[in-house]
Design an enzyme around this catalytic site. Structure first.
Site, PDB file in Angstrom:
ATOM      1  N   ASP A  45       0.855  -1.188   0.000  1.00 27.04           N
ATOM      2  CA  ASP A  45       0.000   0.000   0.000  1.00 27.04           C
ATOM      3  C   ASP A  45       0.886   1.231   0.000  1.00 27.04           C
ATOM      4  O   ASP A  45       1.784   1.356   0.837  1.00 27.04           O
ATOM      5  CB  ASP A  45      -0.892  -0.036   1.267  1.00 27.04           C
ATOM      6  CG  ASP A  45      -1.752   1.208   1.396  1.00 27.04           C
ATOM      7  OD1 ASP A  45      -2.072   1.813   0.363  1.00 27.04           O
ATOM      8  OD2 ASP A  45      -2.103   1.565   2.529  1.00 27.04           O
ATOM      9  N   ASP A  50       0.518   5.238   0.327  1.00 25.84           N
ATOM     10  CA  ASP A  50      -0.482   6.230   0.693  1.00 25.84           C
ATOM     11  C   ASP A  50       0.116   7.630   0.617  1.00 25.84           C
ATOM     12  O   ASP A  50       1.273   7.834   0.988  1.00 25.84           O
ATOM     13  CB  ASP A  50      -0.977   5.943   2.119  1.00 25.84           C
ATOM     14  CG  ASP A  50      -2.292   6.606   2.382  1.00 25.84           C
ATOM     15  OD1 ASP A  50      -3.293   5.887   2.508  1.00 25.84           O
ATOM     16  OD2 ASP A  50      -2.343   7.861   2.444  1.00 25.84           O
ATOM     17  N   ASP A  57       3.382   1.315   3.238  1.00 26.36           N
ATOM     18  CA  ASP A  57       2.900   1.170   4.605  1.00 26.36           C
ATOM     19  C   ASP A  57       3.214  -0.275   5.014  1.00 26.36           C
ATOM     20  O   ASP A  57       2.541  -1.208   4.586  1.00 26.36           O
ATOM     21  CB  ASP A  57       1.387   1.443   4.644  1.00 26.36           C
ATOM     22  CG  ASP A  57       0.822   1.364   6.054  1.00 26.36           C
ATOM     23  OD1 ASP A  57       1.487   0.767   6.923  1.00 26.36           O
ATOM     24  OD2 ASP A  57      -0.280   1.877   6.278  1.00 26.36           O
TER      25      ASP A  57
END
Lengths: 383, 364
Positions: A99, A101, A291
């Site tokens: 991920d 972000d 992440d």
């Protein structure tokens, strides 16, 4: 945290979401071995129902039309018994997912398109312009960000960096790497190589640290502490041709023949501790800002591709060509029927579904995709 | 001498000539846990009761001495005899261990057998002249036994290539920073390792494989000579290693993790050893009990371990009693394996109390 939505706001969002799942349920991507996945449905009341199982995509879509959740999640893991409590599910491996972000990238443009919304009186300002609400004096704020093209390009370049790491270092062929826009402020990269599925959390944490450039030792390029708290240079077996060894040595401008140059470099920096710090800084800078908690969690439920994100009203969308992918165009899939909303910030500009909108603090009629986008961000309210 | 053995005669008279041993017999002597060694025993029509024959007395004695040395010194025996002797010694060893039926001793024996094989394997990978022989050895040990692909590197002499996934599945057991993937030469899905590192990677796995084999072993009966040796050895096991200090579930997960690694002979980093020793001191264990916990460490030296534990207990050196490191420190050192039962704790020593409190409050 986004300010509480009114009953009308939720009603409008729910209606728009139901309409989407009724008309476009076929856009939802079926996960591999759907019958072994755990599903989670988040209600508009903020309550998450987990440990659900659907034997087919059709049954899931029927449930989405009927219940209309705000967010739809499926586990990255496959289980023997997805509906049982976590300790009794019978874990059979989990997809490897990364991920990226926007909040982790710390881009400079962030302040130029962030808003502060007041929890007390619901008024809205540009971020950083005030330290308390000029209307009611409250200091109870939430920051809301509308990503701009620069944000998306920043995310894309981080995703490309991750693709390079996965391909050249980890040896995953590009056709086994799938990238999705998360529907809000990030991208999810799914690895479709089952040989990674049985890695446990600790093994995934080690892989995440590799990609992020965390935990590197100066020994990697041959600088070691000797017995007198001094250092010695001895290039490692295998040289400096690949991976982090190559990245660090290229950045420092050294090669396998430049032992003296490396020695000089360490001395110039002061001592081996300073050199270690320098190497760690380089690695952190060159690593990918993923992440790590997402990657290491082997029981996580992830937003399903093709479903709506309640933080924006946009869908989680497959990016076939990352460079040309435009989330404001391709992920905006709600209908265009008009609704009336009250815009909260003094002025805001945005681009969605190929149209540019310039709005100010007033009640306006806008397409529902704009209405839901702004309501979900707390920047408008249904009238 | 062995040529006179009934058993050995049977091998030669019956089946040995027709056996297809792809590895050399010298290799079977070094790695008696390989599938081919079991196949070899099968083809000799070996019977458990053969172990009662006086001709095989010296094999039983050899296996017994090996186990005694493991109990007393915690170190493996690296002597190497001919394959007939080594394979039988290995078999008799695990039969004795099965008869003694002590978890601690079983783990110790398996670790010693793994360490023994590790030493031979490193040597073989470094020195086996023929690339084909080296490849065969890699196939037999890594692929056939552990389902792991290891290939001699085409790029670098004396290095081996392991798949990234195979590496990650095993390396996370090591706490040392040098084993982290970032500190390895990685390219195109392969991790490049030298012979020592390649073999070190599988130590715990070989140990577990042997443990599993002993657990699964279900002999029809134990021959009298084996039972006799087992009884003698059982009497010589120190009391300290017969009992486990507390129920393992009472320990916090960080301590349990360190104990698990220690049980399979992993080389715990200094910080983990300090955590383990200070925790045990804090819950009231005596020096003897704590020192015995470290017996499985590959670099175990009783004198050094005793001094260090005494130092931590404040009986040596600065006379300052060391406290158990905080959860924050353990997290930073990568030694924390918190579970939901650890919620709200700031030091592992609170764990037992927290569990007790949790149970009590849940009962109300």
């Amino acid at each position: 945290m986004i300010p509480t939505k009114t009953g009308k706001d939720l009603q409008m969002m729910k209606a728009a979401f139901r309409e989407f799942y009724f008309n476009h349920g076929n856009r939802i991507e079926e996960p591999v071995r759907i019958q072994n996945r755990e599903f989670g449905l988040m209600g508009f009341d903020g309550v998450m129902k987990r440990h659900l199982k659907f034997s087919s995509l059709g049954r899931l879509v029927a449930s989405l039309v009927l219940e209309t959740p705000s967010d739809v999640f499926a586990s990255n893991a496959q289980y023997d018994f997805p509906v049982l409590p976590i300790s009794e599910k019978g874990w059979r491996g989990a997809d490897l997912i990364f991920d990226i972000d926007l909040k982790d990238l710390d881009l400079k443009c962030r302040l130029s398109h962030s808003y502060m919304t007041c929890f007390s009186c619901r008024s809205c300002y540009f971020s950083g312009s005030e330290d308390r609400c000029p209307k009611c004096g409250s200091n109870n704020f939430a920051e809301v960000m509308l990503p701009c093209d620069r944000c998306i390009n920043g995310l894309k370049s981080e995703v490309s960096k991750l693709h390079r790491f996965l391909a050249s270092d980890i040896g995953i062929s590009p056709e086994k790497i799938t990238t999705y826009f998360s529907g809000n402020n990030g991208f999810h990269v799914h690895v479709l190589d089952e040989s990674f599925n049985d890695l446990n959390s600790q093994a995934r944490a080690d892989l995440a640290a590799y990609i992020m450039g965390i935990g590197i030792l100066a020994d990697v390029i041959g600088v070691r502490r000797d017995t007198h708290n001094d250092f010695r240079v001895r290039f490692p077996l295998g040289g400096l041709d690949y991976g982090w060894r190559k990245r660090i040595s290229d950045k420092l401008g050294i090669s396998i023949t430049s032992e003296r140059k490396l020695t000089k470099l360490v001395k110039e920096l002061g001592d081996i501790e300073q050199f270690r710090k320098r190497v760690a800084d380089i690695a952190k800078e060159m690593g990918v800002r993923i992440d790590s908690q997402v990657t290491t969690d082997v029981h996580r439920v992830f937003r399903m591709p093709g479903t709506l994100n309640s933080k924006s009203g946009l869908t989680k969308t497959l990016c076939l060509d990352l460079d040309s992918f435009d989330p404001f165009e391709e992920s905006c899939q709600l209908s265009s029927r008009e609704v009336a909303v009250e815009i909260m910030p003094p002025r805001l500009k945005l681009r969605l579904k190929g149209e540019r909108f310039s709005l100010s603090e007033e009640i306006v009629r806008v397409p529902i995709f704009i209405g839901v986008y702004l309501i979900s961000k707390g920047l408008a309210h249904a009238v | 001498m062995l040529r006179s053995l009934l058993f050995y005669k049977r091998i030669h008279n019956n089946r040995l000539a027709t056996m297809t041993i792809r590895l050399g017999t010298a290799d079977l002597a070094k790695y008696p846990f390989l599938n081919e060694a079991a196949e070899y025993m099968h083809q000799t029509y070996f019977n458990l009761d053969d172990l009662n024959l006086p001709e095989l007395g010296h094999i039983v004695e050899r296996a017994s001495n090996r186990i005694r040395s493991e109990i007393e010194h915690g170190k493996p025996d690296f002597t190497l005899e001919r394959h007939e002797i080594e394979i039988l010694t290995f078999l008799v060893g695990i039969l004795i261990i099965k008869a003694i039926n002590s978890d601690n001793l079983t783990k110790k024996h398996c670790l010693c057998e793994a360490l023994r094989a590790e030493k031979f394997l490193v040597h073989d990978l470094k020195t086996h002249g023929e690339p084909s022989t080296r490849k065969l050895l890699l196939f037999k040990v890594f692929k056939e036994l552990l389902k792991m692909d290891v290939l001699p590197s085409m790029k670098y002499q004396l290095m081996f290539e392991v798949k990234v996934t195979d590496y990650l599945k095993r390396s996370h057991l090591f706490h040392e920073q040098e084993w982290k993937l970032i500190n390895r030469l990685v390219h195109d899905g392969r991790v490049f390792l030298d012979p020592d590192e390649t073999v070190r990677l599988i130590r715990a796995e070989v140990t577990n494989l042997l443990l599993e084999r002993i657990k699964q072993m279900n002999p029809s009966h134990i021959p009298a000579t084996i039972r006799g040796q087992a009884n003698i050895l059982k009497a010589s096991i120190p009391m300290a290693s017969r009992k486990l200090a507390n129920a393992p579930s009472a320990y916090p997960p960080c301590v349990n993790h360190a104990l698990d690694l220690m049980a399979v002979g992993e080389n715990l980093p200094h910080s983990a050893r300090v955590m383990l020793a200070t925790y045990m001191l804090a819950i009231g264990k005596n020096i003897e009990e704590i020192v015995s916990l470290f017996k499985n460490a590959p670099d175990y030296d009783e004198r050094v371990s005793r001094y260090q534990v005494e130092h931590l207990a404040g009986e040596r050196g600065s006379r300052v009693r060391y406290l158990v490191p905080s959860c924050t420190k353990l997290r930073n050192d990568g030694l924390c394996f918190a579970t939901s039962q650890c919620d709200g704790l700031i030091n592992p020593v609170q764990f037992g109390r927290a569990v007790k409190y949790y149970r009590e409050t849940n009962l109300r």
